[in-house]
Motif scaffolding. Structure first.
Motif, PDB file in Angstrom:
ATOM      1  N   THR A 196       0.935  -1.503  -0.003  1.00 35.68           N
ATOM      2  CA  THR A 196       0.070  -0.083   0.012  1.00 35.68           C
ATOM      3  C   THR A 196       0.828   1.383  -0.041  1.00 35.68           C
ATOM      4  O   THR A 196       0.581   2.256  -0.904  1.00 35.68           O
ATOM      5  N   ASP A 241       0.944   3.884  -2.983  1.00 36.03           N
ATOM      6  CA  ASP A 241       0.882   5.517  -2.607  1.00 36.03           C
ATOM      7  C   ASP A 241       1.802   6.144  -3.126  1.00 36.03           C
ATOM      8  O   ASP A 241       1.801   7.397  -3.778  1.00 36.03           O
ATOM      9  N   ARG A 279       1.806   6.483  -6.953  1.00 36.27           N
ATOM     10  CA  ARG A 279       0.605   7.569  -7.392  1.00 36.27           C
ATOM     11  C   ARG A 279       1.012   8.631  -7.314  1.00 36.27           C
ATOM     12  O   ARG A 279       0.674   9.690  -8.175  1.00 36.27           O
ATOM     13  N   SER A 309      -8.436  11.360  -2.282  1.00 35.37           N
ATOM     14  CA  SER A 309      -6.981  11.316  -2.000  1.00 35.37           C
ATOM     15  C   SER A 309      -6.015  11.256  -3.262  1.00 35.37           C
ATOM     16  O   SER A 309      -4.945  11.544  -3.277  1.00 35.37           O
TER      17      SER A 309
END
Length: 127
Positions: free
Chosen positions: A5, A9, A12, A41
C-alpha cells in the motif's frame, strides 16, 4: 501487504508529480483525474499539480469546481452529485485568482462561507 500500500501510494504520488511536469499532456490528464470518480486522496494532489500550471483556458473549469453559488448538480445519468470536496474547491480558487476580476473577488467574499477560501480571496484584493 502494508508495504504494498505504501509503495502504491508512493507510485501514485510520483505519477501525479510526473504529469504535473509534463507541459503538453499533463494539464489535460490531471483534469481528467480531478473530474473522475477517483478517490479524493488522488484527486486532490492532481488538482494541486494542475493549479501549478494554470492558464487562462482553465478559468471556466476552476469556476465550475469552486461552485460559488453552491448549485446542486447532476451526473450524466441524472443523479444528484455530492458537493465538491472542499480542498478541491480551495485549490480551484487558487488557480482562478490570477485571472479573476476584482468584481469576481468581491462577489466571492460576499458569498463564500469557507474561511480558507475567504482568506485566499482577501490575500489578493488591493488594499
Amino acid at each position: 501487504l502494508a508495504g504494498n500500500t505504501e509503495v502504491e501510494d508512493e507510485l501514485r504520488a510520483l505519477a501525479i508529480t510526473g504529469l504535473g511536469s509534463s507541459p503538453k499532456l499533463g494539464r489535460s490528464l490531471l483534469k481528467k483525474i480531478v473530474d473522475s470518480e477517483a478517490p479524493d486522496s488522488l484527486r486532490e494532489p492532481a488538482m494541486r499539480e494542475h493549479v501549478k500550471q494554470a492558464v487562462g483556458e482553465d478559468v471556466a473549469w476552476y469556476r465550475h469546481l469552486w461552485n460559488l453559488k453552491q448549485e446542486q448538480r447532476k451526473d450524466p445519468k441524472g443523479n444528484i452529485v455530492a458537493p465538491e470536496f472542499n480542498t478541491v474547491r480551495q485549490l480551484a480558487v487558487q488557480g482562478l485568482l490570477t485571472f479573476a476580476s476584482e468584481d469576481e473577488l468581491v462577489e466571492g467574499l460576499k458569498r463564500e462561507t469557507d474561511p480558507k477560501i475567504r482568506r485566499a480571496l482577501l490575500g489578493i484584493v488591493p488594499g
